[in-house]
Design a protein around this motif. Structure first.
Motif, short mmCIF file in Angstrom:
data_model
loop_
_atom_site.label_atom_id
_atom_site.label_comp_id
_atom_site.label_asym_id
_atom_site.label_seq_id
_atom_site.Cartn_x
_atom_site.Cartn_y
_atom_site.Cartn_z
N GLN A 1 0.74 -1.31 0.00
CA GLN A 1 0.02 -0.16 0.16
C GLN A 1 0.74 1.28 0.02
O GLN A 1 0.43 2.39 -0.41
CB GLN A 1 -0.89 -0.09 1.07
CG GLN A 1 -1.84 -1.07 1.46
CD GLN A 1 -3.09 -0.81 2.28
OE1 GLN A 1 -2.70 -0.29 3.32
NE2 GLN A 1 -4.12 -1.77 2.25
N TRP A 2 2.12 1.16 0.42
CA TRP A 2 2.84 2.35 0.47
C TRP A 2 3.63 2.76 -0.75
O TRP A 2 4.25 3.80 -1.05
CB TRP A 2 3.96 2.35 1.60
CG TRP A 2 5.10 1.08 1.52
CD1 TRP A 2 4.64 -0.15 1.47
CD2 TRP A 2 6.31 1.34 1.22
NE1 TRP A 2 5.83 -1.05 1.53
CE2 TRP A 2 6.67 -0.01 0.83
CE3 TRP A 2 6.92 2.53 0.64
CZ2 TRP A 2 8.30 -0.23 0.73
CZ3 TRP A 2 8.44 2.24 0.29
CH2 TRP A 2 8.92 0.86 0.23
N LEU A 3 3.28 1.84 -2.00
CA LEU A 3 3.63 2.20 -3.32
C LEU A 3 2.43 2.08 -4.31
O LEU A 3 1.76 1.58 -4.08
CB LEU A 3 4.77 1.02 -3.73
CG LEU A 3 6.24 0.85 -2.95
CD1 LEU A 3 6.96 -0.41 -3.27
CD2 LEU A 3 7.11 2.15 -2.85
N GLU A 4 2.90 3.00 -5.33
CA GLU A 4 2.01 2.87 -6.32
C GLU A 4 2.69 2.54 -7.65
O GLU A 4 3.93 2.93 -7.81
CB GLU A 4 1.21 4.25 -6.50
CG GLU A 4 0.23 4.76 -5.65
CD GLU A 4 -0.37 6.07 -6.03
OE1 GLU A 4 0.16 6.57 -6.91
OE2 GLU A 4 -1.28 6.55 -5.40
N LEU A 5 2.10 1.73 -8.67
CA LEU A 5 2.87 1.15 -9.77
C LEU A 5 1.97 1.54 -11.14
O LEU A 5 0.84 1.34 -10.91
CB LEU A 5 2.92 -0.26 -9.58
CG LEU A 5 3.50 -1.00 -10.77
CD1 LEU A 5 4.77 -0.79 -11.09
CD2 LEU A 5 3.37 -2.77 -10.85
N ASP A 6 2.68 2.12 -11.89
CA ASP A 6 2.09 2.22 -13.35
C ASP A 6 3.03 1.30 -14.13
O ASP A 6 4.17 1.69 -14.68
CB ASP A 6 2.32 3.69 -13.89
CG ASP A 6 1.55 4.10 -15.07
OD1 ASP A 6 1.44 2.76 -15.86
OD2 ASP A 6 1.79 5.12 -15.53
N ALA A 7 2.25 0.07 -14.27
CA ALA A 7 3.15 -0.80 -15.11
C ALA A 7 3.44 -0.57 -16.52
O ALA A 7 4.38 -1.01 -17.09
CB ALA A 7 2.39 -2.41 -14.92
N GLU A 8 2.29 -0.02 -17.11
CA GLU A 8 2.54 0.49 -18.70
C GLU A 8 3.89 1.26 -18.80
O GLU A 8 4.54 1.23 -19.58
CB GLU A 8 1.25 1.09 -19.02
CG GLU A 8 1.43 1.82 -20.42
CD GLU A 8 1.61 0.75 -21.56
OE1 GLU A 8 2.28 0.99 -22.37
OE2 GLU A 8 1.28 -0.48 -21.38
#
Length: 209
Positions: A172-179
């Motif tokens: 939860q402490w990270l956000e990922l934009d895989a694209e």
């Protein structure tokens, strides 16, 4: 700089648990912990006995240190930093370890294991806020953006991440934009974000002797 160069599977066997140092291999029947249930060495079978209180503290410290791929001197440095922070020392130490750049790269799914993520960082394939950072021990802070550089986007594992998204849950402490192969630190990690079993109070007791 000194580094461990022996088989990492020996570390898992010594601690008696999977440290997931070889990525996907650790989930298969080839895992050394599943195949051999004794500690490494000629007298491995004889060494399997109930540990003392000190032995339990030592093994817990070694397990966490090896999981994050940190040498003893640096691990002790993190403990000293944690002691001087507000809050619970054990929680503070785990938070510092989680915020290492190589761990963040692993947690975002850019590497199958922490050693692989460390290699990506050391070879200059990762940026923080648009600037190349090749120091695996770099400590990230909330608001910073971690990205994979263009020269690494054709690696097989990176291409798979971009096409399919991360196979592992993102904390939860990270956000990922895989694209776009980009992650962001949105907050400081909490104790419940640690994804493996650890009794950090034993580590605090070890260094408090």
């Amino acid at each position: 700089m000194a580094r461990y160069t022996e088989s990492v599977c020996r570390q898992c066997r010594r601690e008696g648990t999977k440290l997931f140092l070889k990525g996907n291999r650790c989930y298969t029947e080839k895992c050394a912990v599943d195949k051999r249930h004794t500690v490494p060495g000629q007298h491995g079978q004889a060494r399997m006995k109930k540990p003392s209180e000190y032995g339990m503290q030592l093994r817990e410290k070694q397990k966490v240190r090896r999981t994050y791929g940190v040498l003893e001197s640096q691990f002790k440095k993190y403990y000293d930093m944690a002691v001087n922070m507000r809050g619970v020392t054990g929680d503070n130490m785990l938070q510092i370890l989680e915020r290492r750049l190589d761990n963040v790269v692993y947690r975002l799914g850019f590497g199958e294991s922490r050693p692989m993520a460390r290699q990506l960082v050391a070879h200059g394939h990762v940026t923080v806020d648009g600037k190349k950072v090749d120091i695996a021990s770099y400590i990230v802070t909330p608001g910073q953006v971690i990205s994979v550089r263009d020269n690494a986007r054709q690696f097989a594992s990176i291409k798979q991440l971009r096409e399919e998204g991360s196979a592992k849950p993102i904390p939860q402490w990270l956000e990922l934009d895989a694209e776009n192969l980009t992650g962001k630190v949105v907050m400081l990690p909490k104790r419940e974000d640690i994804d493996f079993s650890v009794e950090e109070h034993l580590i605090v007791e070890f260094y408090s002797r």
